[in-house]
Design a protein around this motif. Sequence first.
Motif, PDB file in Angstrom:
ATOM      1  N   ARG A  29       0.972  -1.112  -0.026  1.00 35.53           N
ATOM      2  CA  ARG A  29       0.002   0.011   0.183  1.00 35.53           C
ATOM      3  C   ARG A  29       1.082   1.338  -0.081  1.00 35.53           C
ATOM      4  O   ARG A  29       1.925   1.325   0.675  1.00 35.53           O
ATOM      5  CB  ARG A  29      -0.923  -0.078   1.396  1.00 35.53           C
ATOM      6  CG  ARG A  29      -2.028  -0.947   1.056  1.00 35.53           C
ATOM      7  CD  ARG A  29      -3.185  -0.630   2.241  1.00 35.53           C
ATOM      8  NE  ARG A  29      -3.515   0.545   2.295  1.00 35.53           N
ATOM      9  CZ  ARG A  29      -3.696   1.182   3.420  1.00 35.53           C
ATOM     10  NH1 ARG A  29      -3.446   0.514   4.559  1.00 35.53           N
ATOM     11  NH2 ARG A  29      -4.127   2.463   3.651  1.00 35.53           N
ATOM     12  N   SER A  30       0.429   2.077  -0.836  1.00 39.00           N
ATOM     13  CA  SER A  30       1.211   3.424  -0.922  1.00 39.00           C
ATOM     14  C   SER A  30       0.750   4.364   0.100  1.00 39.00           C
ATOM     15  O   SER A  30      -0.282   3.989   0.892  1.00 39.00           O
ATOM     16  CB  SER A  30       0.813   4.207  -2.310  1.00 39.00           C
ATOM     17  OG  SER A  30       1.140   3.541  -3.313  1.00 39.00           O
ATOM     18  N   ARG A  31       1.690   5.253   0.463  1.00 42.93           N
ATOM     19  CA  ARG A  31       1.447   6.375   1.542  1.00 42.93           C
ATOM     20  C   ARG A  31       0.744   7.576   0.468  1.00 42.93           C
ATOM     21  O   ARG A  31       1.595   7.938  -0.310  1.00 42.93           O
ATOM     22  CB  ARG A  31       2.353   6.848   2.338  1.00 42.93           C
ATOM     23  CG  ARG A  31       1.977   7.491   3.419  1.00 42.93           C
ATOM     24  CD  ARG A  31       2.887   7.351   4.739  1.00 42.93           C
ATOM     25  NE  ARG A  31       2.479   7.950   5.848  1.00 42.93           N
ATOM     26  CZ  ARG A  31       2.108   7.291   6.859  1.00 42.93           C
ATOM     27  NH1 ARG A  31       1.884   5.942   6.994  1.00 42.93           N
ATOM     28  NH2 ARG A  31       1.873   8.011   8.174  1.00 42.93           N
ATOM     29  N   LEU A  32      -0.430   7.947   1.121  1.00 41.73           N
ATOM     30  CA  LEU A  32      -1.116   8.868   0.061  1.00 41.73           C
ATOM     31  C   LEU A  32      -1.015  10.370   0.345  1.00 41.73           C
ATOM     32  O   LEU A  32      -1.581  10.468   1.807  1.00 41.73           O
ATOM     33  CB  LEU A  32      -2.508   8.407  -0.125  1.00 41.73           C
ATOM     34  CG  LEU A  32      -3.312   8.612  -1.397  1.00 41.73           C
ATOM     35  CD1 LEU A  32      -2.293   8.014  -2.632  1.00 41.73           C
ATOM     36  CD2 LEU A  32      -4.636   8.315  -1.492  1.00 41.73           C
ATOM     37  N   TRP A  33      -0.427  11.362   0.049  1.00 42.81           N
ATOM     38  CA  TRP A  33      -0.538  12.636   0.366  1.00 42.81           C
ATOM     39  C   TRP A  33      -1.005  13.456  -0.470  1.00 42.81           C
ATOM     40  O   TRP A  33      -1.403  13.197  -1.712  1.00 42.81           O
ATOM     41  CB  TRP A  33       1.156  13.143   0.476  1.00 42.81           C
ATOM     42  CG  TRP A  33       1.970  12.708   1.793  1.00 42.81           C
ATOM     43  CD1 TRP A  33       1.649  11.580   2.537  1.00 42.81           C
ATOM     44  CD2 TRP A  33       3.113  13.325   2.101  1.00 42.81           C
ATOM     45  NE1 TRP A  33       2.393  11.732   3.578  1.00 42.81           N
ATOM     46  CE2 TRP A  33       3.604  12.654   3.143  1.00 42.81           C
ATOM     47  CE3 TRP A  33       3.981  14.229   1.594  1.00 42.81           C
ATOM     48  CZ2 TRP A  33       4.690  12.946   4.035  1.00 42.81           C
ATOM     49  CZ3 TRP A  33       5.189  14.572   2.248  1.00 42.81           C
ATOM     50  CH2 TRP A  33       5.450  13.942   3.630  1.00 42.81           C
ATOM     51  N   ARG A  34      -1.489  14.681   0.078  1.00 45.48           N
ATOM     52  CA  ARG A  34      -1.579  15.617  -0.830  1.00 45.48           C
ATOM     53  C   ARG A  34      -0.480  16.901  -0.642  1.00 45.48           C
ATOM     54  O   ARG A  34       0.054  17.154   0.364  1.00 45.48           O
ATOM     55  CB  ARG A  34      -3.008  16.488  -0.577  1.00 45.48           C
ATOM     56  CG  ARG A  34      -4.293  15.728  -1.047  1.00 45.48           C
ATOM     57  CD  ARG A  34      -5.510  16.359  -0.727  1.00 45.48           C
ATOM     58  NE  ARG A  34      -5.789  16.417   0.558  1.00 45.48           N
ATOM     59  CZ  ARG A  34      -6.407  17.290   1.165  1.00 45.48           C
ATOM     60  NH1 ARG A  34      -6.819  18.479   0.367  1.00 45.48           N
ATOM     61  NH2 ARG A  34      -6.715  17.551   2.510  1.00 45.48           N
ATOM     62  N   LEU A  35       0.033  17.773  -1.883  1.00 45.14           N
ATOM     63  CA  LEU A  35       0.806  18.753  -1.770  1.00 45.14           C
ATOM     64  C   LEU A  35       0.053  19.871  -1.868  1.00 45.14           C
ATOM     65  O   LEU A  35      -0.633  20.214  -2.973  1.00 45.14           O
ATOM     66  CB  LEU A  35       1.972  18.325  -2.377  1.00 45.14           C
ATOM     67  CG  LEU A  35       2.833  17.139  -2.329  1.00 45.14           C
ATOM     68  CD1 LEU A  35       3.807  16.803  -3.065  1.00 45.14           C
ATOM     69  CD2 LEU A  35       3.542  17.322  -0.789  1.00 45.14           C
ATOM     70  N   GLY A  36       0.484  20.736  -1.245  1.00 42.14           N
ATOM     71  CA  GLY A  36      -0.457  22.358  -1.452  1.00 42.14           C
ATOM     72  C   GLY A  36       0.414  23.349  -2.084  1.00 42.14           C
ATOM     73  O   GLY A  36       1.331  22.993  -2.900  1.00 42.14           O
ATOM     74  N   GLU A  37      -0.039  24.676  -1.827  1.00 37.88           N
ATOM     75  CA  GLU A  37       0.673  25.528  -2.783  1.00 37.88           C
ATOM     76  C   GLU A  37       2.206  25.937  -2.265  1.00 37.88           C
ATOM     77  O   GLU A  37       2.429  25.578  -1.103  1.00 37.88           O
ATOM     78  CB  GLU A  37      -0.389  26.899  -2.867  1.00 37.88           C
ATOM     79  CG  GLU A  37      -0.484  27.346  -1.492  1.00 37.88           C
ATOM     80  CD  GLU A  37      -1.587  28.632  -1.136  1.00 37.88           C
ATOM     81  OE1 GLU A  37      -1.929  29.057  -2.386  1.00 37.88           O
ATOM     82  OE2 GLU A  37      -2.203  28.726  -0.330  1.00 37.88           O
ATOM     83  N   PRO A  38       2.771  26.734  -2.915  1.00 35.78           N
ATOM     84  CA  PRO A  38       3.959  27.251  -2.588  1.00 35.78           C
ATOM     85  C   PRO A  38       4.019  28.121  -1.225  1.00 35.78           C
ATOM     86  O   PRO A  38       2.971  28.628  -0.980  1.00 35.78           O
ATOM     87  CB  PRO A  38       4.623  28.157  -3.553  1.00 35.78           C
ATOM     88  CG  PRO A  38       3.796  27.635  -4.921  1.00 35.78           C
ATOM     89  CD  PRO A  38       2.552  27.363  -4.393  1.00 35.78           C
ATOM     90  N   PHE A  39       4.961  27.823  -0.447  1.00 35.13           N
ATOM     91  CA  PHE A  39       5.170  28.430   0.822  1.00 35.13           C
ATOM     92  C   PHE A  39       4.744  30.087   0.830  1.00 35.13           C
ATOM     93  O   PHE A  39       3.833  30.463   1.682  1.00 35.13           O
ATOM     94  CB  PHE A  39       6.235  28.294   1.503  1.00 35.13           C
ATOM     95  CG  PHE A  39       6.398  28.950   2.932  1.00 35.13           C
ATOM     96  CD1 PHE A  39       5.852  28.013   3.950  1.00 35.13           C
ATOM     97  CD2 PHE A  39       6.917  30.216   3.146  1.00 35.13           C
ATOM     98  CE1 PHE A  39       5.734  28.760   5.175  1.00 35.13           C
ATOM     99  CE2 PHE A  39       6.974  30.752   4.432  1.00 35.13           C
ATOM    100  CZ  PHE A  39       6.491  30.073   5.522  1.00 35.13           C
ATOM    101  N   GLU A  40       5.265  30.601  -0.177  1.00 32.08           N
ATOM    102  CA  GLU A  40       5.182  32.140  -0.201  1.00 32.08           C
ATOM    103  C   GLU A  40       3.626  32.487  -0.411  1.00 32.08           C
ATOM    104  O   GLU A  40       2.992  33.358   0.260  1.00 32.08           O
ATOM    105  CB  GLU A  40       6.039  32.871  -1.019  1.00 32.08           C
ATOM    106  CG  GLU A  40       5.662  34.377  -0.864  1.00 32.08           C
ATOM    107  CD  GLU A  40       6.909  35.205  -1.560  1.00 32.08           C
ATOM    108  OE1 GLU A  40       8.069  34.584  -1.636  1.00 32.08           O
ATOM    109  OE2 GLU A  40       6.605  36.714  -1.725  1.00 32.08           O
ATOM    110  N   ASP A  41       3.120  31.766  -1.219  1.00 35.43           N
ATOM    111  CA  ASP A  41       1.647  31.999  -1.738  1.00 35.43           C
ATOM    112  C   ASP A  41       0.897  31.845  -0.353  1.00 35.43           C
ATOM    113  O   ASP A  41      -0.277  32.545  -0.037  1.00 35.43           O
ATOM    114  CB  ASP A  41       1.053  31.018  -2.748  1.00 35.43           C
ATOM    115  CG  ASP A  41       1.690  31.196  -3.935  1.00 35.43           C
ATOM    116  OD1 ASP A  41       2.649  32.073  -4.105  1.00 35.43           O
ATOM    117  OD2 ASP A  41       1.554  30.527  -4.933  1.00 35.43           O
ATOM    118  N   CYS A  42       0.896  30.727   0.284  1.00 42.05           N
ATOM    119  CA  CYS A  42       0.436  30.211   1.501  1.00 42.05           C
ATOM    120  C   CYS A  42       0.544  31.493   2.640  1.00 42.05           C
ATOM    121  O   CYS A  42      -0.555  31.720   3.157  1.00 42.05           O
ATOM    122  CB  CYS A  42       0.816  28.911   2.026  1.00 42.05           C
ATOM    123  SG  CYS A  42       0.199  28.427   3.317  1.00 42.05           S
TER     124      CYS A  42
END
Length: 292
Positions: free
Chosen positions: A164-177
Amino acid sequence: MEPLRNIDVAAWESGLPADQVRQAVDGLEAGCVLFFPRLTFALRAEEERFLDPASSDGHAKNVSFDPVRQELKGTALAGAERARLQAMVARFSVQAHALVTHVLADYAPYLRFGRTSYRPVEVQGRPGSYRKDDSRLHVDAFPARPNRGERILRVFANVNPHGRSRLWRLGEPFEDCARRFLPRLSGPWPGSRRFMQYMGITRGYRALYDHYMLALHDAMKKDTAYQRLCPQTEVAFPSGSAWAAFTDQVSHAALSGQFLFEQTFHLPVHGLRTPDSAPLRVLERLMCRRLA
Ligand code: SIN
Ligand code: FE
């Protein structure tokens, strides 16, 4: 920018040519996740019994190891079993260190060990407050261990025995956030940071940097509309692979998966090739003030 950067090494001690080290470092500092599709942390036959949530103590969920003091926490195991579990986690720590000193050779003189963790509990459906919910996008910030701007570099290895994979989400670049959330974050109460240090709530003094990083972490997790609507991509880290990222910079969420190793390293901002990419420098630039 591609969120993942593949590095095709198959051994934890593999060296890389200088130009590839540079590419890896630049990618990491730009906010990419380095992905090692063929890098497997192999368990020994006598360690396979630890592929069981019962290896942890049920409260902490993670087995946690301090590689400097050689101290293991978060397990109910005792005696020879405990020693075997510790040896397994310690071996991961050594291999993660070898990886970082070879693939990210520029960092070698600056690295400081943080904790090692072994996570045998399924991520999905773990109850708890929103602050502790790592299935929501966030950047890492430690409530009790101020790091005053030092980077959090983490190496992960998925050892799931059922493929089983480890499922992640990756969000926006740090500066945008940071630009999005900073206007909503309030400063610390006068005296509160001294108080927390005095009472032992924090180990050392919480710099303004730590205050704002924690506030950012909490605000991201709390904002359910942001969680749904912000730019994000899902990535799957297969069993038998490894990856590394600056998790104080990369917005990430763990959706599902079980049986993971993780090693934390700290790195001072002056150890980076591009110090201006550090969250400390980004926040200082956006807020026009010193934070650590
Ligand atoms: C996290 O660092 O937020 C969780 C990572 C994981 O357990 O996969
Ligand atoms: Fe995290």
